[in-house]
Scaffold this active site. Sequence first.
Site, short mmCIF file in Angstrom:
data_model
loop_
_atom_site.label_atom_id
_atom_site.label_comp_id
_atom_site.label_asym_id
_atom_site.label_seq_id
_atom_site.Cartn_x
_atom_site.Cartn_y
_atom_site.Cartn_z
N ASP A 168 17.54 -43.11 14.29
CA ASP A 168 17.01 -44.31 13.32
C ASP A 168 15.97 -45.16 14.13
OD1 ASP A 168 18.99 -46.24 15.10
OD2 ASP A 168 17.95 -47.35 13.98
N GLY A 208 21.44 -47.80 24.81
CA GLY A 208 20.70 -48.43 25.91
C GLY A 208 19.49 -47.87 26.47
N ASP A 235 25.71 -49.97 12.27
CA ASP A 235 25.77 -50.26 13.70
C ASP A 235 26.81 -51.55 13.82
OD1 ASP A 235 23.04 -50.95 16.05
OD2 ASP A 235 25.32 -50.27 16.47
N SER A 236 27.10 -51.53 15.05
CA SER A 236 28.16 -52.50 15.19
C SER A 236 27.88 -53.95 15.38
CB SER A 236 29.15 -52.09 16.66
OG SER A 236 27.93 -51.84 17.59
N GLY A 237 26.61 -54.22 15.57
CA GLY A 237 26.02 -55.61 15.59
C GLY A 237 25.98 -56.20 17.03
N ASP A 242 29.26 -52.56 21.42
CA ASP A 242 29.02 -52.28 22.95
C ASP A 242 28.03 -52.98 23.41
OD1 ASP A 242 27.06 -51.58 21.00
OD2 ASP A 242 25.92 -50.05 22.35
N PHE A 297 24.06 -55.05 19.38
CA PHE A 297 22.78 -54.81 19.62
C PHE A 297 21.77 -56.03 19.16
CE2 PHE A 297 19.05 -52.75 21.68
CZ PHE A 297 18.18 -52.93 20.68
N GLN A 348 26.74 -45.42 27.47
CA GLN A 348 25.61 -46.64 28.09
C GLN A 348 25.62 -46.18 29.53
OE1 GLN A 348 24.02 -48.76 26.70
NE2 GLN A 348 25.09 -49.12 24.71
C1 LIG Z 1 14.74 -49.76 19.29
N1 LIG Z 1 15.48 -49.60 20.28
C2 LIG Z 1 16.83 -49.62 20.38
N2 LIG Z 1 17.66 -49.90 19.06
C3 LIG Z 1 18.92 -49.53 19.51
C4 LIG Z 1 20.32 -50.05 18.68
C5 LIG Z 1 20.06 -50.38 17.45
C6 LIG Z 1 19.74 -49.18 16.76
N3 LIG Z 1 19.29 -49.44 15.32
C7 LIG Z 1 20.28 -50.01 14.36
C8 LIG Z 1 19.50 -50.64 13.21
C9 LIG Z 1 18.63 -51.76 13.75
C10 LIG Z 1 18.17 -52.51 12.63
C11 LIG Z 1 19.19 -52.98 11.61
C12 LIG Z 1 20.17 -51.99 11.07
C13 LIG Z 1 20.63 -51.23 12.41
C14 LIG Z 1 21.30 -50.02 19.65
N4 LIG Z 1 22.52 -50.28 19.04
C15 LIG Z 1 23.58 -50.08 19.76
N5 LIG Z 1 24.74 -50.69 19.24
N6 LIG Z 1 23.63 -50.03 21.22
C16 LIG Z 1 22.60 -49.51 21.62
O1 LIG Z 1 22.66 -49.29 22.89
C17 LIG Z 1 21.40 -49.55 21.09
C18 LIG Z 1 20.03 -49.29 21.71
C19 LIG Z 1 18.90 -49.50 20.94
N7 LIG Z 1 17.69 -49.25 21.41
#
Ligand SMILES: CNc1nc2c(CCNCC3CCCCC3)c3nc(N)[nH]c(=O)c3cc2[nH]1
Length: 373
Positions: free
Chosen positions: A267, A217, A93-95, A147, A97, A190
Amino acid sequence: MTDAFSFAVSATDGEARRGTIATPRGEIRTPAFMPVGTAGTVKAMLPEQVRQAGADIVLGNTYHLMLRPGAERVARLGGLHRMMNWERPILTDSGGFQVMSLSGLRKIDERGVTFQSHIDGSRHELSPERSIEIQGLLGSDIQMQLDECVKLPCSDEIAEKAMHLSLRWAERCRVAFGEQPGRAMFGIVQGGAVERLRVESARELTRLDLKGYAIGGLAVGEPQAVMLSMIEAVMPHLPAAKPRYLMGVGTPDDIVEAVRRGVDMFDCVMPTRAGRHGQAYTRYGRLNLRNAVHADDPRPLDPASACPAANTYSRAYLHHLVRAGEILGMVLLTWANIWYYQDLMAGLRKAIEEGRLSDHIASVKADWIRGAP
Ligand SMILES: CNc1nc2c(CCNCC3CCCCC3)c3nc(N)[nH]c(=O)c3cc2[nH]1
């Protein structure tokens, strides 16, 4: 084995797809559940156990790894695959969130996100370019754009602003990613819970001709019905030939309903986090092993499961381990949960291949409700 990154759909059942993502590091069977390996480890599991459970790909995380041990250090050590002894695909993931959910003192502007480390309070900047650079240093096979994910509920105006910022960041990430043969960069749709914003985001992202598209999102506190309606709104505007990844989802029920609507990748921290908190996911629903009802139960979690943690140890023993706070309790329940999620995905893949997804989902749900025999 291939040196390219490609996706092929081999069967469909309604909107649901059975596919395969081919990468130089191995194939990903979809629909796929990707265990979360936050800080370079799927907590409480050895990589060989994760593979044995059926996982083809795991998640890494820019936010955690850039803070500790540091992206340049991971690169010097040969990359994340070598360091964590997982030679199959990794999605990072890009970080952004995680910054919004974990760090202190954070600011978002056109340049990127600025924040304080939750570990030592140090100040960090994460721009779209730096996020892609870090993911490249980690050796990530599927890199996510930076994002802005807004919390729900929120005003249309806030959702629109964040969605447009994320689109501009998607273009910057696409440029920063350049050409990395065998790797992919996914855009993230998004738009909050606003259908017209979701459609605009999907259509604008599709113009970048990316190798895959995530739906972000969501799973941020909204009812499942809202999540499912946003998925339905977005799907017609994403290319059918590319994988769709629903971020952060979810419970087994969320997953089966999203697969029905055409999602290919998932995930969620739930199976690993629940395992550490004494919860077991089984084909008969979720069990809280802390509950005294299990204290004298000699049965394993699920004798029909191939997972050693689910077919060998009594519920009474698991209850004891959880009550005693024993590490083995976390290890066994995490193992059982990851294995259950992989079995759930394998069952969905087979049902799509055989054109009987709807019946399969109905029987899976009936088992959850019926409970263990
Ligand atoms: C739990 N709900 C949720 N998760 C989102 C996540 C995280 C997804 N899981 C990534 C892992 C989390 C644990 C560490 C390793 C990476 C989201 N990530 C991003 N970039 N954008 C979202 O809109 C975005 C939206 C999300 N909604």
